[in-house]
Enzyme design. Structure first.
Site, PDB file in Angstrom:
ATOM      1  N   GLY A  38       0.832  -1.212   0.000  1.00  0.00           N
ATOM      2  CA  GLY A  38       0.000   0.000   0.000  1.00  0.00           C
ATOM      3  C   GLY A  38       0.860   1.254   0.000  1.00  0.00           C
ATOM      4  N   SER A  45     -11.508 -15.913  -4.863  1.00  0.00           N
ATOM      5  CA  SER A  45     -11.968 -16.976  -5.758  1.00  0.00           C
ATOM      6  C   SER A  45     -10.954 -18.105  -5.862  1.00  0.00           C
ATOM      7  CB  SER A  45     -12.175 -16.391  -7.150  1.00  0.00           C
ATOM      8  OG  SER A  45     -10.958 -15.834  -7.630  1.00  0.00           O
ATOM      9  N   TYR A  82      -1.463 -19.038  -1.046  1.00  0.00           N
ATOM     10  CA  TYR A  82      -2.385 -17.901  -0.972  1.00  0.00           C
ATOM     11  C   TYR A  82      -3.835 -18.376  -0.860  1.00  0.00           C
ATOM     12  CZ  TYR A  82      -5.061 -13.825  -2.471  1.00  0.00           C
ATOM     13  OH  TYR A  82      -5.977 -12.802  -2.548  1.00  0.00           O
TER      14      TYR A  82
HETATM   15  C1  UD1 Z   1      -5.749 -14.850  -8.089  1.00  0.00           C
HETATM   16  C2  UD1 Z   1      -7.170 -15.093  -7.650  1.00  0.00           C
HETATM   17  C3  UD1 Z   1      -7.819 -13.812  -7.185  1.00  0.00           C
HETATM   18  C4  UD1 Z   1      -6.915 -13.141  -6.177  1.00  0.00           C
HETATM   19  C5  UD1 Z   1      -5.600 -12.829  -6.839  1.00  0.00           C
HETATM   20  C6  UD1 Z   1      -4.627 -12.131  -5.920  1.00  0.00           C
HETATM   21  C7  UD1 Z   1      -7.915 -16.985  -8.983  1.00  0.00           C
HETATM   22  C8  UD1 Z   1      -8.882 -17.475  -9.979  1.00  0.00           C
HETATM   23  N1  UD1 Z   1      -7.965 -15.683  -8.714  1.00  0.00           N
HETATM   24  O1  UD1 Z   1      -5.745 -14.170  -9.249  1.00  0.00           O
HETATM   25  O2  UD1 Z   1      -9.059 -14.097  -6.569  1.00  0.00           O
HETATM   26  O3  UD1 Z   1      -7.501 -11.991  -5.653  1.00  0.00           O
HETATM   27  O4  UD1 Z   1      -5.009 -14.062  -7.184  1.00  0.00           O
HETATM   28  O5  UD1 Z   1      -3.578 -11.645  -6.677  1.00  0.00           O
HETATM   29  O6  UD1 Z   1      -7.162 -17.735  -8.414  1.00  0.00           O
HETATM   30  N2  UD1 Z   1      -0.886 -13.665 -16.252  1.00  0.00           N
HETATM   31  C9  UD1 Z   1      -0.318 -13.517 -17.495  1.00  0.00           C
HETATM   32  N3  UD1 Z   1       0.590 -12.525 -17.672  1.00  0.00           N
HETATM   33  C10 UD1 Z   1       0.977 -11.701 -16.672  1.00  0.00           C
HETATM   34  C11 UD1 Z   1       0.390 -11.856 -15.398  1.00  0.00           C
HETATM   35  C12 UD1 Z   1      -0.551 -12.856 -15.222  1.00  0.00           C
HETATM   36  O7  UD1 Z   1      -0.606 -14.267 -18.413  1.00  0.00           O
HETATM   37  O8  UD1 Z   1       1.818 -10.816 -16.922  1.00  0.00           O
HETATM   38  C13 UD1 Z   1      -1.929 -14.700 -16.086  1.00  0.00           C
HETATM   39  C14 UD1 Z   1      -1.770 -15.579 -14.881  1.00  0.00           C
HETATM   40  O9  UD1 Z   1      -0.933 -16.678 -15.130  1.00  0.00           O
HETATM   41  C15 UD1 Z   1      -3.218 -15.971 -14.625  1.00  0.00           C
HETATM   42  C16 UD1 Z   1      -4.012 -14.747 -15.070  1.00  0.00           C
HETATM   43  O10 UD1 Z   1      -3.140 -13.998 -15.900  1.00  0.00           O
HETATM   44  O11 UD1 Z   1      -3.585 -17.063 -15.418  1.00  0.00           O
HETATM   45  C17 UD1 Z   1      -4.451 -13.848 -13.930  1.00  0.00           C
HETATM   46  O12 UD1 Z   1      -3.325 -13.622 -13.087  1.00  0.00           O
HETATM   47  P1  UD1 Z   1      -3.360 -12.579 -11.892  1.00  0.00           P
HETATM   48  O13 UD1 Z   1      -3.847 -11.270 -12.368  1.00  0.00           O
HETATM   49  O14 UD1 Z   1      -2.038 -12.644 -11.206  1.00  0.00           O
HETATM   50  O15 UD1 Z   1      -4.485 -13.120 -10.943  1.00  0.00           O
HETATM   51  P2  UD1 Z   1      -4.847 -14.625 -10.453  1.00  0.00           P
HETATM   52  O16 UD1 Z   1      -3.636 -15.328 -10.010  1.00  0.00           O
HETATM   53  O17 UD1 Z   1      -5.788 -15.281 -11.384  1.00  0.00           O
END
Ligand code: UD1
Length: 322
Positions: free
Chosen positions: A37, A130, A153
């Site tokens: 933060g 989630s 997490y």
């Molecule tokens: C997860 C949780 C969410 C939580 C969050 C905390 C799930 C479904 N969701 O989000 O509830 O609040 O963690 O951070 O588990 N990705 C890319 N490129 C990037 C970054 C990420 O492809 O540069 C992909 C990741 O591999 C993933 C998706 O984008 O498949 C989302 O990633 P991210 O935004 O980090 O969130 P989650 O891990 O899904």
């Protein structure tokens, strides 16, 4: 007069809750260790509300580590409603640093509950995730479906939920868990490799560099604009019949990363080719919320669509880059 304590109130989602509470004229205290933060987020929340009709001026900011019970007690003194948002909110960071993540996500949550119980707070609303569902096959995810955490997490958020329920059962503390699904919006920090994917994609597109997709990009998420989450959480602070409940707050739809990138590129007028890399450890394949419980118990429906939310978010990153 009620006192709202927002832990993690200097963070992304926390500062939006602070902004909404200030806008309603509530008395607010922010508790934050300023690890992810920033004071600037609180300043931005205050500025965005403006001074008109705000009886309490700036929120009080209490800086410290909720992993320390004595600090948690001081931080929550006199609290009426506690919005417990403080966390290390990252799946990959928890895989890399499970102990630090455990302290921030479980120890601190237990301390907040003990402090809330002892100070006589009426309700604690917790930022659930989630991720607790893991890769269980059925979509959309209903709150009563089995959980299957794939990362520290996710497990920590699940333990947090169960601690809330126990504190309701054992001590009569009113608790509500709101499960968030991939929240995005202004003030989400894109500066860490652990940042949310939307912030990272927008940052790359603004810089003219290739966004990185982990895996084939066909994984899906229920991307939720932060204003929708704020609406759901504030409803949970006052709704009757929600004590001890776990409630999804999201949009009820899912979008693949490839599709997300297409929408963003169309909004931003770019056509960069993404780089595809290996999938991430602990990653969930598909995520989509069933939001009928939130509609029933909170009167919640998402107000801002994905595309409108993305538009507002892009505008904010553009303005803050200039
Ligand atoms: C997860 C949780 C969410 C939580 C969050 C905390 C799930 C479904 N969701 O989000 O509830 O609040 O963690 O951070 O588990 N990705 C890319 N490129 C990037 C970054 C990420 O492809 O540069 C992909 C990741 O591999 C993933 C998706 O984008 O498949 C989302 O990633 P991210 O935004 O980090 O969130 P989650 O891990 O899904």
């Amino acid at each position: 007069m009620s006192l709202y304590v927002v832990t993690g109130g200097a963070g992304f989602i926390g500062s939006h809750l602070v902004e909404a509470l200030l806008g309603r004229g509530e008395r607010v205290r922010v508790v934050d260790n300023l690890s992810t933060g920033k004071r600037g987020n609180v300043d931005a929340a205050v500025q965005s509300v403006g001074s008109g009709g705000r009886p309490f001026g700036r929120p009080e900011l209490v800086v410290g580590d909720l992993g320390d019970l004595d600090f948690a007690r001081r931080a929550l003194e006199g609290a009426t409603i506690v919005l417990h948002q403080a966390a290390i909110p990252s799946v990959p960071r928890s895989v890399k640093e499970p102990v630090a993540s455990n302290r921030a996500n479980i120890d601190a949550t237990l301390n907040v509950l003990v402090a809330a119980r002892d100070t006589g707070a009426t309700r604690v609303v917790f930022a659930g995730s989630s991720s607790v569902f893991g890769d269980t096959p059925t979509l959309p995810k209903r709150e009563d479906m089995p959980t299957s955490p794939l990362s520290p997490y996710a497990l920590q958020k699940l333990v947090g939920e169960q601690y809330l329920r126990l504190f309701t059962d054992l001590y009569g503390l009113e608790t509500v868990v709101i499960r968030y699904f991939n929240v995005f919006g202004p003030r989400q920090d894109p500066s860490s490799p652990y940042s949310g994917v939307i912030s990272l994609f927008i940052k790359a597109l603004l810089a003219g560099t290739a966004p990185m997709i982990h895996g084939d990009g066909e994984q899906t998420r229920d991307f939720t604009f932060v204003a929708n989450v704020v609406d759901g959480v504030l409803r949970a602070t006052e709704a009757p019949d929600v004590t001890g409940q776990v409630i999804n707050v999201a949009t009820g739809t899912r979008t693949s990363l490839n599709e997300l990138l297409r929408v963003l590129q169309a909004l931003m007028g770019t056509s960069l080719v993404p780089a595809y890399g290996p999938g991430r450890d602990g990653d969930v394949r598909d995520s989509q919320a069933d939001i009928s419980k939130a509609a029933r118990l909170l009167g919640y429906t998402p107000r801002v669509s994905l595309e409108d939310g993305l538009r507002q978010t892009v505008e904010w990153y553009r303005a803050s880059a200039s």
